[in-house]
Design an enzyme around this catalytic site. Structure first.
Site, PDB file in Angstrom:
ATOM      1  N   HIS A   1      78.979  21.219  22.491  1.00  0.00           N
ATOM      2  CA  HIS A   1      78.599  22.576  22.915  1.00  0.00           C
ATOM      3  C   HIS A   1      79.387  23.579  22.080  1.00  0.00           C
ATOM      4  O   HIS A   1      80.586  23.791  22.301  1.00  0.00           O
ATOM      5  CB  HIS A   1      78.900  22.789  24.403  1.00  0.00           C
ATOM      6  CG  HIS A   1      78.447  24.134  24.914  1.00  0.00           C
ATOM      7  ND1 HIS A   1      77.648  24.275  26.020  1.00  0.00           N
ATOM      8  CD2 HIS A   1      78.672  25.394  24.463  1.00  0.00           C
ATOM      9  CE1 HIS A   1      77.395  25.545  26.234  1.00  0.00           C
ATOM     10  NE2 HIS A   1      78.022  26.260  25.306  1.00  0.00           N
TER      11      HIS A   1
ATOM     12  N   HIS B   1      79.282  27.489  19.788  1.00  0.00           N
ATOM     13  CA  HIS B   1      78.651  28.730  19.304  1.00  0.00           C
ATOM     14  C   HIS B   1      79.148  28.996  17.894  1.00  0.00           C
ATOM     15  O   HIS B   1      80.352  29.198  17.691  1.00  0.00           O
ATOM     16  CB  HIS B   1      79.016  29.910  20.216  1.00  0.00           C
ATOM     17  CG  HIS B   1      78.519  29.718  21.615  1.00  0.00           C
ATOM     18  ND1 HIS B   1      77.265  30.108  22.015  1.00  0.00           N
ATOM     19  CD2 HIS B   1      79.091  29.135  22.694  1.00  0.00           C
ATOM     20  CE1 HIS B   1      77.094  29.788  23.298  1.00  0.00           C
ATOM     21  NE2 HIS B   1      78.183  29.186  23.730  1.00  0.00           N
TER      22      HIS B   1
ATOM     23  N   ASN C   1      71.974  30.955  21.159  1.00  0.00           N
ATOM     24  CA  ASN C   1      71.961  32.338  21.665  1.00  0.00           C
ATOM     25  C   ASN C   1      72.340  33.347  20.587  1.00  0.00           C
ATOM     26  O   ASN C   1      73.271  34.125  20.731  1.00  0.00           O
ATOM     27  CB  ASN C   1      72.854  32.481  22.913  1.00  0.00           C
ATOM     28  CG  ASN C   1      74.326  32.173  22.645  1.00  0.00           C
ATOM     29  OD1 ASN C   1      74.646  31.403  21.744  1.00  0.00           O
ATOM     30  ND2 ASN C   1      75.210  32.776  23.421  1.00  0.00           N
TER      31      ASN C   1
ATOM     32  N   LYS D   1      68.032  24.654  25.637  1.00  0.00           N
ATOM     33  CA  LYS D   1      69.066  25.270  26.478  1.00  0.00           C
ATOM     34  C   LYS D   1      68.472  26.280  27.449  1.00  0.00           C
ATOM     35  O   LYS D   1      67.756  27.192  27.041  1.00  0.00           O
ATOM     36  CB  LYS D   1      70.090  25.962  25.564  1.00  0.00           C
ATOM     37  CG  LYS D   1      71.203  26.725  26.294  1.00  0.00           C
ATOM     38  CD  LYS D   1      72.245  25.803  26.894  1.00  0.00           C
ATOM     39  CE  LYS D   1      73.267  26.547  27.747  1.00  0.00           C
ATOM     40  NZ  LYS D   1      74.333  27.187  26.970  1.00  0.00           N
TER      41      LYS D   1
ATOM     42  N   HIS E   1      73.056  26.292  31.399  1.00  0.00           N
ATOM     43  CA  HIS E   1      74.122  27.222  31.768  1.00  0.00           C
ATOM     44  C   HIS E   1      74.009  27.349  33.277  1.00  0.00           C
ATOM     45  O   HIS E   1      73.128  28.030  33.783  1.00  0.00           O
ATOM     46  CB  HIS E   1      73.986  28.583  31.079  1.00  0.00           C
ATOM     47  CG  HIS E   1      75.135  29.489  31.407  1.00  0.00           C
ATOM     48  ND1 HIS E   1      76.152  29.771  30.531  1.00  0.00           N
ATOM     49  CD2 HIS E   1      75.456  30.122  32.560  1.00  0.00           C
ATOM     50  CE1 HIS E   1      77.050  30.549  31.125  1.00  0.00           C
ATOM     51  NE2 HIS E   1      76.647  30.790  32.363  1.00  0.00           N
TER      52      HIS E   1
ATOM     53  N   HIS F   1      79.616  23.071  30.271  1.00  0.00           N
ATOM     54  CA  HIS F   1      80.906  23.674  30.624  1.00  0.00           C
ATOM     55  C   HIS F   1      81.113  23.781  32.139  1.00  0.00           C
ATOM     56  O   HIS F   1      81.219  24.884  32.672  1.00  0.00           O
ATOM     57  CB  HIS F   1      81.106  25.028  29.951  1.00  0.00           C
ATOM     58  CG  HIS F   1      79.897  25.939  29.910  1.00  0.00           C
ATOM     59  ND1 HIS F   1      79.193  26.293  31.030  1.00  0.00           N
ATOM     60  CD2 HIS F   1      79.270  26.555  28.869  1.00  0.00           C
ATOM     61  CE1 HIS F   1      78.210  27.092  30.691  1.00  0.00           C
ATOM     62  NE2 HIS F   1      78.227  27.259  29.393  1.00  0.00           N
TER      63      HIS F   1
ATOM     64  N   LEU G   1      82.676  32.815  30.294  1.00  0.00           N
ATOM     65  CA  LEU G   1      81.740  32.438  31.360  1.00  0.00           C
ATOM     66  C   LEU G   1      81.340  30.981  31.181  1.00  0.00           C
ATOM     67  O   LEU G   1      81.115  30.558  30.050  1.00  0.00           O
ATOM     68  CB  LEU G   1      80.500  33.335  31.322  1.00  0.00           C
ATOM     69  CG  LEU G   1      80.737  34.754  31.850  1.00  0.00           C
ATOM     70  CD1 LEU G   1      79.555  35.651  31.551  1.00  0.00           C
ATOM     71  CD2 LEU G   1      81.030  34.719  33.356  1.00  0.00           C
TER      72      LEU G   1
ATOM     73  N   ASP H   1      82.524  24.824  23.879  1.00  0.00           N
ATOM     74  CA  ASP H   1      82.035  26.167  24.194  1.00  0.00           C
ATOM     75  C   ASP H   1      82.865  27.216  23.452  1.00  0.00           C
ATOM     76  O   ASP H   1      83.062  28.339  23.944  1.00  0.00           O
ATOM     77  CB  ASP H   1      82.028  26.440  25.702  1.00  0.00           C
ATOM     78  CG  ASP H   1      81.222  27.692  26.052  1.00  0.00           C
ATOM     79  OD1 ASP H   1      80.366  28.091  25.245  1.00  0.00           O
ATOM     80  OD2 ASP H   1      81.471  28.266  27.126  1.00  0.00           O
TER      81      ASP H   1
HETATM   82  C1  NCD Z   1      79.246  32.304  25.271  1.00  0.00           C
HETATM   83  C2  NCD Z   1      78.995  33.176  24.046  1.00  0.00           C
HETATM   84  O1  NCD Z   1      79.805  34.046  23.759  1.00  0.00           O
HETATM   85  O2  NCD Z   1      77.981  32.984  23.362  1.00  0.00           O
HETATM   86  N1  NCD Z   1      80.295  32.891  26.048  1.00  0.00           N
HETATM   87  C3  NCD Z   1      81.102  32.260  26.929  1.00  0.00           C
HETATM   88  O3  NCD Z   1      81.894  32.924  27.603  1.00  0.00           O
HETATM   89  N2  NCD Z   1      81.053  30.960  27.078  1.00  0.00           N
HETATM   90  C4  NCD Z   1      77.996  32.120  26.037  1.00  0.00           C
HETATM   91  C5  NCD Z   1      78.065  31.014  27.049  1.00  0.00           C
HETATM   92  O4  NCD Z   1      78.149  29.849  26.701  1.00  0.00           O
HETATM   93  O5  NCD Z   1      78.044  31.318  28.244  1.00  0.00           O
HETATM   94 ZN    ZN Z   2      78.352  28.303  25.561  1.00  0.00          ZN
END
Ligand code: NCD
Ligand code: ZN
Length: 347
Positions: A14, A16, A42, A102, A139, A177, A222, A250
């Protein structure tokens, strides 16, 4: 005392990565440690089609520094919307590039406004995913403003997840997460093909970290950090050897100005030292020997991908995490900025 451990090269299930210059700034941190990563969709605009996912994958591969070329494979995901066509699921499965879809409940987190407003609108798509055996990543938080922020994961289980597992008994799912004892318990006890990722920051920190001597925007993510009993439940799950639990950082980079802000973004950046953070948490629990299956085996098995061949070595060595990294024309503040870690991955 152990002074060095060698494990099969891990994967991050997971992640970003963002795009463009921001991606260039963070990608080497992940690619140095991990062989593969499930890349979250995202972006703005979100990655909703196989064509977009393939193009994004190419941009990631081209952004890899020369030393890491051919060493890192991005595993792509699609962003589920109210209007995802059933045919896109068929294309996704055929592509070999897209490994999951997702679900972001609309408004739940960063860049989720295009997410799903009502899961019932996606039933035809979920049926096709079940038929094609394409995993659904969740999520797991409701967005109902009447529900306390700290309870949104637990309420999601009752309102959304349980009904989903009943309606789609063969749809493989990852509860992303997880942050609560309730989520751990649900995944552990469910006879459904459901797994969960656990972040390093939720293993290391409880919600006090958000308010340590003042408000700490870099500890805001989050789902938000929870009480100590929940952190302990996550740690127990991570070190349990149960194959339903595996590593997903995450890691979610945001610029300094969007974090240190009157309305700061959610997301904690951990990619710079991800495996070291997990090693720290496992060592504190006296379970370093359980790190390898959690980090390197369970996720690959769930996604039905081969386990990695190579290894990485972590040495017992104290080093200081940098205060910041460059992040396009801004700065990125990493978790443990300026603080010491006692495990270091050998380069
Ligand atoms: C993530 C993001 O910034 O893209 N933020 C987070 O707090 N984890 C989005 C997500 O996974 O919820
Ligand atoms: Zn995430």
């Amino acid at each position: 005392m152990l002074t060095s451990i060698t494990i099969t090269r891990p994967d991050d299930w997971h992640l970003h990565l963002r795009d463009g210059e921001q991606m260039r700034a963070v990608l080497p941190h992940t690619a140095r440690q991990f062989a593969r990563a499930i890349v979250m969709p995202n972006l703005r605009p979100p990655v909703v089609s196989v064509a977009q996912a393939s193009a994004y994958r190419q941009r990631i591969l081209s952004a890899l520094p020369a030393a890491l070329k051919n060493q890192f494979e991005p595993l792509m995901t699609l962003y589920l919307t109210d209007n995802t066509p059933v045919a896109e699921i068929v294309r996704a499965k055929e592509s070999g590039v897209v490994h999951a879809v997702k679900l972001y409940p609309a408004g739940a987190t960063t860049n989720s406004d295009a997410g799903v407003t009502d899961i019932m609108k996606c039933y035809a798509v979920l049926e096709m995913m079940e038929a094609q055996d394409l995993p659904l990543l969740l999520h797991g938080e409701v967005t109902d403003s009447a529900v306390d922020v700290f309870d949104r994961e637990k309420v999601f289980i009752d309102r959304v997840l349980l009904p989903l597992t009943q309606r789609f008994p063969h749809l493989r799912m990852v509860f992303e997460h997880v942050t609560t004892r309730d989520a751990v318990q649900f995944v552990k006890e469910s006879s459904h093909p459901i797994a969960a990722t656990i972040t390093a920051h939720h293993l290391l920190l409880n919600r006090n970290a958000i308010f340590q001597g003042g408000i700490r925007p870099h500890h805001y993510c989050l789902p938000v950090l929870k009480r100590e009993i929940h952190r302990k439940a996550l740690l127990d799950a991570a070190i349990s050897g149960n194959p339903k639990f595996f590593l997903g950082t995450d890691s979610a980079p945001h610029s300094l100005s969007s974090k240190e802000n009157a309305c700061g973004c959610a997301g904690i950046y951990t990619a710079h030292a991800a495996i070291e953070f997990y090693a720290t948490a496992f060592e504190q629990a006296g379970a370093l020997d359980r790190l390898e299956p959690f980090a390197s085996f369970h996720g690959a098995d769930f996604y039905r991908l081969p386990r990695n061949q190579g290894t990485i070595t972590l040495n017992k060595e104290t080093w200081t995490v940098p205060q910041h990294f460059d992040f396009a024309d801004e700065r990125l503040i990493p978790l443990y900025a300026g603080n010491a870690l006692t495990w270091k991955m050998a380069s």
